[in-house]
Design an enzyme around this catalytic site. Structure first.
Site, PDB file in Angstrom:
ATOM      1  N   LYS A 169      -6.560 -11.423  -2.136  1.00 25.00           N
ATOM      2  CA  LYS A 169      -6.460  -9.976  -2.385  1.00 25.00           C
ATOM      3  C   LYS A 169      -7.405  -9.540  -3.509  1.00 25.00           C
ATOM      4  CE  LYS A 169      -2.443  -8.639  -3.536  1.00 25.00           C
ATOM      5  NZ  LYS A 169      -1.014  -8.326  -3.389  1.00 25.00           N
ATOM      6  N   ASP A 188      -2.016  -4.220  -0.561  1.00 26.98           N
ATOM      7  CA  ASP A 188      -1.069  -4.138  -1.666  1.00 26.98           C
ATOM      8  C   ASP A 188       0.217  -3.525  -1.129  1.00 26.98           C
ATOM      9  OD1 ASP A 188      -1.518  -1.442  -1.365  1.00 26.98           O
ATOM     10  OD2 ASP A 188      -1.701  -1.046  -3.511  1.00 26.98           O
TER      11      ASP A 188
END
Ligand code: SF4
Length: 276
Positions: A169, A188
């Site tokens: 990420k 997210d």
């Protein structure tokens, strides 16, 4: 991020931080009353081709709503974005943006960060929370950058994920925002929630199943939109499709959202999970 190792919000590139939304507010561009949201049933058994057509309509709407969607973490170079992203784990971008100018003024390079006194570094980043672990990750990362990458942030997924505190990420944030490379989709808490509500993920078990959500998004979102779609969904999640109170009646995406109008009350979502 709110649900993982890093966090992103929509903002504007570099030092600017205000959300760019066409018109005075998002609601000003919201769905007109005559456009009735489709029912969840209209999206069941949706083919991949139909899903991709729907994604294109959603992307067109998001581009109109958030023409300058970008990372809200202020930064001037890839190193600053990398460090800011590490700091943003379980912390707001606003807090990170207050800390990083002080941090980078005092420690402007990977070498300076790597050689900083741990106590001094922890004191500077204290307000971002989990400061001991973050300081440890920052210093390990910076020392590796100096030792193996000539003090520069690498621009490949393969190299980035070898750095301490950097998972896929964070690497996606850096690659997409700092290097303009669409290697993946940042997932997210907002992106996970919206991908689920919009029926853009079918293999994930819940909104926190970031790996599968990212894979599904990469399947149906054109590659050139991977960075944008994350920024835009984060903005939409903050401004319209919040976790507790999605504003479906005023949402521009309602006509293409299987979850529109399916919320019994605030905080009791009935997400539209689609078959592929
Ligand atoms: S759930 Fe409601 S607010 Fe969220 S994207 Fe769908 S229509 Fe918009």
């Amino acid at each position: 991020m709110a649900n993982g190792e890093d966090r992103m919000t929509v903002g504007t590139r570099g030092r600017r931080s205000k959300l760019a939304v066409r018109g005075s507010t998002v609601l000003s561009a919201a769905t007109s009353k005559e456009e009735k949201p489709r029912t969840k049933g209209a999206f069941t058994d949706e083919s991949v081709a139909a899903k991709k057509r729907r994604v294109r309509r959603i992307l067109a709407a998001l581009h109109k709503l958030y023409p300058a969607a970008d990372c809200a973490l202020r930064h001037n170079d890839p190193l600053q974005l990398l460090i800011a992203t590490i700091l943003s784990a379980q912390c707001t971008d606003e807090t990170v943006n207050k800390v990083t100018p002080v941090l980078f003024a005092r420690f402007p390079t990977a070498q300076a960060l790597g050689e900083a006194s741990r106590e001094e570094l922890e004191a500077v980043i204290h307000s971002t929370g989990f400061f001991r672990q973050k300081a440890k990750s920052i210093q390990a990362t910076c020392r590796k950058l100096v030792a193996e990458f000539d003090g520069q942030v690498p621009d490949t997924m393969e190299a980035l994920v070898t750095l301490s505190g950097v998972a896929r990420k964070t690497a996606n944030v850096v690659l997409g925002t700092a290097f303009g490379k669409n290697e993946g989709v940042v997932v997210d808490t907002h992106v996970g929630r919206l991908a689920t509500r919009l029926g853009l993920t079918w293999s994930s078990k819940d909104t926190k199943d970031a790996v599968k959500i990212e894979r599904d998004l990469m399947d149906v979102v054109p590659r050139e939109e991977w960075t944008f779609v994350a920024h835009a969904l984060i903005g939409h999640g903050r401004l319209v499709c919040s976790a507790r109170k999605p504003d479906c009646p005023h949402c521009t995406l309602a006509g293409d959202c299987p979850s529109a109008g399916t919320f019994e009350d605030a905080g009791t979502p009935s997400p539209g999970r689609l078959s592929r």
